[in-house]
Design a protein around this motif. Structure first.
Motif, mmCIF file in Angstrom:
data_model
loop_
_atom_site.group_PDB
_atom_site.id
_atom_site.type_symbol
_atom_site.label_atom_id
_atom_site.label_comp_id
_atom_site.label_asym_id
_atom_site.label_seq_id
_atom_site.Cartn_x
_atom_site.Cartn_y
_atom_site.Cartn_z
ATOM 1 N N HIS A 112 -47.842 -11.037 38.841
ATOM 2 C CA HIS A 112 -46.396 -11.149 38.702
ATOM 3 C C HIS A 112 -45.706 -10.910 40.040
ATOM 4 O O HIS A 112 -44.794 -11.662 40.431
ATOM 5 N N GLU A 113 -46.133 -9.890 40.757
ATOM 6 C CA GLU A 113 -45.549 -9.583 42.065
ATOM 7 C C GLU A 113 -45.787 -10.732 43.040
ATOM 8 O O GLU A 113 -44.876 -11.136 43.772
ATOM 9 N N LEU A 114 -47.008 -11.256 43.049
ATOM 10 C CA LEU A 114 -47.352 -12.379 43.919
ATOM 11 C C LEU A 114 -46.473 -13.586 43.605
ATOM 12 O O LEU A 114 -45.881 -14.186 44.499
ATOM 13 N N THR A 115 -46.363 -13.921 42.347
ATOM 14 C CA THR A 115 -45.565 -15.070 41.942
ATOM 15 C C THR A 115 -44.106 -14.895 42.336
ATOM 16 O O THR A 115 -43.493 -15.797 42.916
ATOM 17 N N ASN A 116 -43.554 -13.740 42.054
ATOM 18 C CA ASN A 116 -42.159 -13.477 42.362
ATOM 19 C C ASN A 116 -41.900 -13.524 43.873
ATOM 20 O O ASN A 116 -40.957 -14.175 44.327
ATOM 21 N N THR A 117 -42.723 -12.855 44.639
ATOM 22 C CA THR A 117 -42.549 -12.803 46.087
ATOM 23 C C THR A 117 -42.664 -14.190 46.715
ATOM 24 O O THR A 117 -41.793 -14.603 47.492
#
Length: 88
Positions: free
Chosen positions: A36-41
């Protein structure tokens, strides 16, 4: 008055099985959070135009680079933590 039956005490094998299950679920949750963090960033960094059926060449290259750097950073951090654990 509660309709639930009391929880029976667990034997050692059941406790180990439950602990293993909980560890697996925690690992899955950590992986999901990282994704989720990877996708958002990467999305916020790379996608600057309107949403269409395809990414532009610049967006695709940016996303690929962002994912690579994110994974490199994550792997570096994990290795550093493991090295610190071994020194203790």
């Amino acid at each position: 008055m509660s309709s639930q039956a009391p929880i029976p005490a667990l034997d050692e094998a059941s406790k180990r099985e439950l602990e293993g299950f909980l560890e697996q679920e925690q690992a899955k949750a950590k992986l999901q959070a990282s994704i989720h963090e990877l996708t958002n960033t990467c999305w916020n960094t790379c996608i600057t135009g309107s949403i269409s059926s395809k990414f532009s060449k610049g967006e695709a290259a940016c996303l690929e680079n962002c994912v690579d750097r994110f994974l490199d950073s994550s792997l570096y951090i994990v290795r550093q933590i493991e090295a610190q654990k071994q020194q203790i």
